[in-house]
Design an enzyme around this catalytic site. Structure first.
Site, PDB file in Angstrom:
ATOM      1  CD  GLU A 163      -8.685   4.924  -1.388  1.00 21.97           C
ATOM      2  OE1 GLU A 163      -9.550   4.751  -0.536  1.00 21.97           O
ATOM      3  OE2 GLU A 163      -7.703   5.673  -1.201  1.00 21.97           O
ATOM      4  CG  ASP A 186      -4.277   6.212   0.615  1.00 21.40           C
ATOM      5  OD1 ASP A 186      -5.141   5.393   0.934  1.00 21.40           O
ATOM      6  OD2 ASP A 186      -4.182   7.353   1.123  1.00 21.40           O
ATOM      7  CG  ASP A 202      -2.185   0.649   1.126  1.00 28.15           C
ATOM      8  OD1 ASP A 202      -2.234   1.671   0.425  1.00 28.15           O
ATOM      9  OD2 ASP A 202      -3.164   0.178   1.733  1.00 28.15           O
ATOM     10  CG  HIS A 222      -8.528  -0.175   5.311  1.00 27.24           C
ATOM     11  ND1 HIS A 222      -8.309  -0.381   3.960  1.00 27.24           N
ATOM     12  CD2 HIS A 222      -8.113   1.085   5.577  1.00 27.24           C
ATOM     13  CE1 HIS A 222      -7.775   0.724   3.443  1.00 27.24           C
ATOM     14  NE2 HIS A 222      -7.643   1.623   4.400  1.00 27.24           N
ATOM     15  CG  ASP A 223     -10.787   3.393   4.103  1.00 30.37           C
ATOM     16  OD1 ASP A 223     -10.200   3.458   5.202  1.00 30.37           O
ATOM     17  OD2 ASP A 223     -10.257   3.710   3.017  1.00 30.37           O
TER      18      ASP A 223
HETATM   19  O1  TEU Z   1      -8.925   6.417   2.016  1.00 29.02           O
HETATM   20  C1  TEU Z   1      -9.387   7.486   1.260  1.00 29.02           C
HETATM   21  C2  TEU Z   1     -10.810   7.656   1.359  1.00 29.02           C
HETATM   22  O2  TEU Z   1     -11.463   7.889   0.393  1.00 29.02           O
HETATM   23  C3  TEU Z   1     -11.384   7.462   2.687  1.00 29.02           C
HETATM   24  O3  TEU Z   1     -10.896   8.458   3.498  1.00 29.02           O
HETATM   25  C4  TEU Z   1     -12.839   7.511   2.638  1.00 29.02           C
HETATM   26  O4  TEU Z   1     -13.289   8.734   2.168  1.00 29.02           O
HETATM   27  C5  TEU Z   1     -13.329   7.322   4.004  1.00 29.02           C
HETATM   28  O5  TEU Z   1     -12.589   6.327   4.621  1.00 29.02           O
HETATM   29  C6  TEU Z   1     -14.741   6.922   3.974  1.00 29.02           C
HETATM   30  O6  TEU Z   1     -15.082   6.695   5.277  1.00 29.02           O
HETATM   31  C7  TEU Z   1      -7.571   6.205   2.092  1.00 29.02           C
HETATM   32  C8  TEU Z   1      -7.281   5.089   3.057  1.00 29.02           C
HETATM   33  O7  TEU Z   1      -7.835   3.899   2.578  1.00 29.02           O
HETATM   34  C9  TEU Z   1      -7.798   5.477   4.399  1.00 29.02           C
HETATM   35  O8  TEU Z   1      -7.656   4.437   5.330  1.00 29.02           O
HETATM   36  C10 TEU Z   1      -7.037   6.699   4.839  1.00 29.02           C
HETATM   37  O9  TEU Z   1      -7.546   7.164   6.042  1.00 29.02           O
HETATM   38  C11 TEU Z   1      -7.118   7.821   3.803  1.00 29.02           C
HETATM   39  O10 TEU Z   1      -6.877   7.369   2.482  1.00 29.02           O
HETATM   40  C12 TEU Z   1      -6.061   8.846   4.070  1.00 29.02           C
HETATM   41  O11 TEU Z   1      -4.813   8.302   3.764  1.00 29.02           O
END
Ligand code: TEU
Length: 575
Positions: A263, A205, A99, A338-339
């Site tokens: 992403e 990311d 990642d 994980h989000d």
């Molecule tokens: O996630 C980006 C993102 O789009 C998320 O912040 C999303 O909007 C949110 O989680 C919805 O609840 C990436 C990573 O996957 C995330 O874990 C990080 O917090 C974020 O970037 C910042 O690096």
């Protein structure tokens, strides 16, 4: 019409490292823990393992705030253990995906500390520094009105040089300025480092956010109640984004037989996605799109939960299934990460009567679509959200920011926080970040009995763990394993065209997969009630053979009219 490419045929399994397997009883998952569980992952059918960030980090955003890209956080292990893991993965015929978080660093990164130290530091323009503005009453205001994606202003004031720095996420995550060539050089060097060490794939990311609108102008005001405004159009798919990604491909990615997935939040469309992954673009392999994840948000606000209908989900997937083909690119497919909340709780039901069939239905639906499959740890067990958590149980910065924001809205009286807690229970990221349940021992085998895991366990269901489900032929896990195997035996499920049946249906998602003379029929009921499914007469079902089903199917032959049980799903080979 597809070139056979290895990364189109793999099952990618996301490991949220801190919650996967602890090997040294400190309550945090680690690299050695993953090594200890490789047999399981291989058994399940995972072909590639995506590790969430394990680099040196203060963990203010659980590792998405990196302070050294070439060092492993000692909580997770060291470089020696990483190499051992990488070799062990390869020895089992699997691949490694890392990642890469390059929109921002941690505010503790050496680069930022230098950049922050003075206005004439050579790394000053590695980040975005700007003078503030003066408001009507002489008050200090940020350089523009952009809102951070984690709430509040996207700017934080630094008294040392009397300037603000930009952060699209938390204030501990300052944005890197990709317009500075030295930044791109440094970033590409990190990718090269991990590729040279044996990494086979990269997840980038929020990579569609790295090119910002020139001059960082104010965004038009949408909400009169506050100063900061949602500003995604000022930094999504910005003017230089394709040049930068093409450059990364030329200089690094293209030199390896690797794959990449970008992403792309903030509503990237299928047309924009093609510009990143189209056949001749030479940028990325795949995109994570968010349209199906945004269905239950009101006006882009994830905390304002809205009810959606199956037809909406079907429409989003149909569009992406039909657009991303030929020269236009290739889909990534996911229902969890994980989000995101757990798919069972979000797209299905937590009702204990249907939990297992419903998880199997969602598995059928996902694994029968065209694209590269991404599974998230625990999805294969059908885990629902934890219940009755208090705000103190949550660790996630996004969740805690939202809670604080809502609490501050009405400082005069004790606010009613029940609606916030309800939204967090439905949408908070920690719902999917609880430790992986391996067995029935205390702490479910994630860490030693008596050790306090870094985040609370979600362990009140005695049958939701790997050990119990591995032994049970009828379990969600056994079904996942079987479906993964079926997918690998039927190339039709990789490359066959997606043909919708009954688009817009209220309860049933159904489609054909078709390649040459071969056809598969898939139908999935999203209804908690029985409902009738009618197969259109022009589909020849005479030779239909049942391939997979989440109930025992007793009818000897598929009929044009069938009554489906709650959340029933089946796959038939038609010829
Ligand atoms: O996630 C980006 C993102 O789009 C998320 O912040 C999303 O909007 C949110 O989680 C919805 O609840 C990436 C990573 O996957 C995330 O874990 C990080 O917090 C974020 O970037 C910042 O690096």
């Amino acid at each position: 019409d597809f070139d056979r490419v290895w990364w189109r045929e793999v099952i990618i399994y996301e490991i949220y490292v801190q919650s996967f397997q602890d090997s040294n009883n400190d309550g945090v998952g680690d690299l050695q823990g993953i090594i200890n569980r490789l047999d399981y992952l291989k058994w399940l059918g995972a072909d590639m393992l995506w590790l969430t960030p394990i680099y040196e980090s203060p963990l203010e955003d659980q590792g998405y705030d990196i302070s050294n890209y070439k060092k492993i956080n000692p909580l997770f292990g060291d470089m020696k253990t990483w190499k051992k893991l990488c070799e062990a993965i390869h020895a089992k015929g699997m691949k490694m995906m890392m990642d890469m978080v390059f929109n921002h660093t941690s505010s503790k990164h050496e680069w930022f500390l230098e950049s922050k130290s003075s206005k004439d530091n050579p790394k000053r323009d590695w980040y975005f520094w700007r003078k503030g503005k003066v408001g009507k009453k002489g008050e200090r205001l940020p350089p523009n009105n952009w809102e951070s994606l984690f709430g509040g202003s996207a700017w934080t004031y630094d008294s040392k040089t009397d300037e603000y720095y930009l952060h699209l996420f938390a204030s501990s995550q300052p944005d890197l300025n990709w317009d500075t060539p030295a930044v791109r050089h440094a970033v590409f060097d990190v990718v090269k480092f991990w590729a040279d060490n044996g990494t086979d794939g990269f997840r980038f990311d929020v990579i569609n956010l790295v090119s910002k609108a020139p001059g960082l102008p104010d965004v038009p005001i949408k909400n009169l109640d506050k100063f900061e405004q949602p500003a995604s159009e000022m930094f999504t798919n910005g003017p230089n984004i394709h040049q930068y990604l093409h450059e990364m491909n030329e200089k690094v990615l293209g030199k390896y037989n690797s794959c990449s997935v970008g992403e792309m939040p903030c509503g990237v469309t299928e047309f924009e996605a093609s510009e990143y992954v189209g056949k001749d673009r030479r940028e990325l392999s795949m995109v994570f799109q968010f349209h199906h994840m945004d269905l239950d948000a009101t006006g882009g606000d994830k905390w304002k939960v809205r009810k959606w209908e199956l037809g909406e989900l079907e429409r989003v997937l149909r569009i992406w299934q039909q657009h991303m083909l030929g020269n236009h690119g290739w889909n990534s497919l996911y229902l969890e990460n994980h989000d995101q909340p757990r798919s069972l709780s979000r797209f299905g039901t937590e009702d204990p009567r249907y939990r297992a069939v419903c998880a199997k239905m969602l598995a059928t639906f996902l694994l029968a679509l065209r694209g590269t499959i991404f599974l998230y740890q625990g999805q294969e067990l059908g885990i629902p959200h934890p219940d009755n958590w208090k705000i103190e149980d949550y660790k996630d910065v996004e969740t805690l920011n939202e809670y604080k924001r809502r609490k501050a809205e009405n400082p005069k009286k004790e606010p009613d926080m029940s609606s916030v807690m309800h939204a967090i229970k439905l949408k908070g990221r920690d719902n999917a970040r609880t430790p992986m349940p391996w067995d029935t021992s205390p702490n479910s085998g994630f860490t030693g009995a008596g050790v306090k895991p870094w985040i609370k366990m979600n362990d009140k269901h005695s049958d939701i763990n790997v050990m119990t489900q591995e032994r049970d032929q009828e379990s969600v896990l056994s079904y996942f394993k079987k479906l993964i195997d079926i997918r690998k035996q039927h190339p039709l499920l990789f490359y066959g065209a997606f043909v919708p049946i009954h688009p817009g249906h209220k309860h049933i998602f159904s489609f054909l997969r078709a390649q040459g003379p071969f056809r598969s029929l898939i139908f999935c009921s999203f209804s908690p009630k029985e409902c009738e499914y009618v197969i259109p007469g022009e589909i020849d079902i005479d030779l239909a053979v049942l391939v997979a089903a989440n109930y025992h199917v007793t009818e000897p032959k598929l009929e044009y009219r069938t009554v489906l049980k709650p959340y029933e799903a089946r796959i038939y080979a038609l010829r």
